[in-house]
Design an enzyme around this catalytic site. Structure first.
Site, PDB file in Angstrom:
ATOM      1  CG  ASP A  11      -1.713   1.093   1.344  1.00 46.01           C
ATOM      2  OD1 ASP A  11      -2.388   1.709   0.355  1.00 46.01           O
ATOM      3  OD2 ASP A  11      -1.719   1.935   2.571  1.00 46.01           O
ATOM      4  CG  LEU A  12       1.549   5.911  -1.821  1.00 46.33           C
ATOM      5  CD1 LEU A  12       3.218   5.632  -1.725  1.00 46.33           C
ATOM      6  CD2 LEU A  12       1.229   6.336  -2.893  1.00 46.33           C
TER       7      LEU A  12
END
Length: 251
Positions: A11-12
């Site tokens: 995920d970012l």
């Protein structure tokens, strides 16, 4: 025996990058300009991670008629100011560089618009480390994003298949919110939760994360153990020991 390198999908926001100040300021700017009330910090934190359009309507109470304007104002503020306010979490750069040096395929799967995700990763000098960067459509308010995180993870997984072949089925997701766990599960993947993101107490464990790690050193160790298990050099009890690592808080 040399281990097999398990692919990793990150995920970012809340996992690789701490975006809190830039996102909060951008949302506040949009709501203020539209004459809407601004949530307190605790509520604002819950808006980091989920799709922006959903967070604005479901959490901030933005009327559907104002959603496009809210996203437009937010995006303008985020691009001009918010990206520069973000920072990589401690240990992330070293972790990614170690994975690349080991030949491990890595990807990003985020609900942030894909082009904007690339801009953020470029800003921090890490975009080139990833084999795949996948995100949502540019128009977050548009229909067609019904698959949400699951569809984005699937797209990243398909990209990784080209470089990791049969080992793609053993890929693992790393994220900080329940939707990361759900997106991984929808694609038959385990998800390792990170304890430095924006999950509420118990959120990640409750969603089904196989482990919640306190720092990147433990994350690296768990993933390397998975390599050896896949290669048949260790049994699954070795992984379970690490999966039960305690952290501060019930994330």
């Amino acid at each position: 025996m040399n281990p097999t390198t398990v692919p990793v999908i990150f995920d970012l926001d809340g996992t690789l990058v701490d975006p809190a100040q830039g996102i909060a300021d951008g949302i506040a700017a949009a709501l203020t300009e539209l004459g809407l009330s601004v949530p307190d910090k605790a509520l604002m934190d819950t808006m980091i991670g989920p799709k922006l359009s959903h967070a604005l309507t479901e959490t901030a109470g933005v009327p559907a008629a104002l959603l496009d304007d809210a996203i437009r104002i937010y995006r303008a503020h985020y691009r001009s100011t918010g990206i520069a306010q973000s920072r990589l979490y401690p240990g992330i750069l070293s972790l990614l560089e170690a994975f690349v040096a080991a030949g491990r395929p890595i990807a990003v799967a985020t609900q942030k618009p894909e082009g904007l995700a690339r801009t953020v990763l470029d800003h921090h000098g890490i975009a080139g480390l990833f084999n795949s960067i996948r995100g949502s459509a540019a128009d977050e308010a548009a229909a067609g994003g019904a698959s949400g995180k699951a569809g984005i993870v699937a797209a990243a997984l398909a990209d990784l298949k080209a470089v990791s072949g049969p080992h793609t089925e053993h890929a693992v997701m790393v994220g900080d919110r329940a939707q990361d766990v759900a997106g991984a599960a929808a694609n038959g993947l385990d998800c390792i939760g990170v304890g430095w993101g924006f999950a509420a107490d118990g959120e990640l464990r409750g969603a089904g994360a196989v482990a919640v790690v306190p720092d990147t050193a433990v994350l690296h160790e768990i993933i390397v153990r998975r390599d050896f298990i896949l290669a048949g050099a260790l049994d699954t009890d070795a992984l379970q020991t690490l999966n039960e690592v305690p952290i501060n808080g019930n994330v």
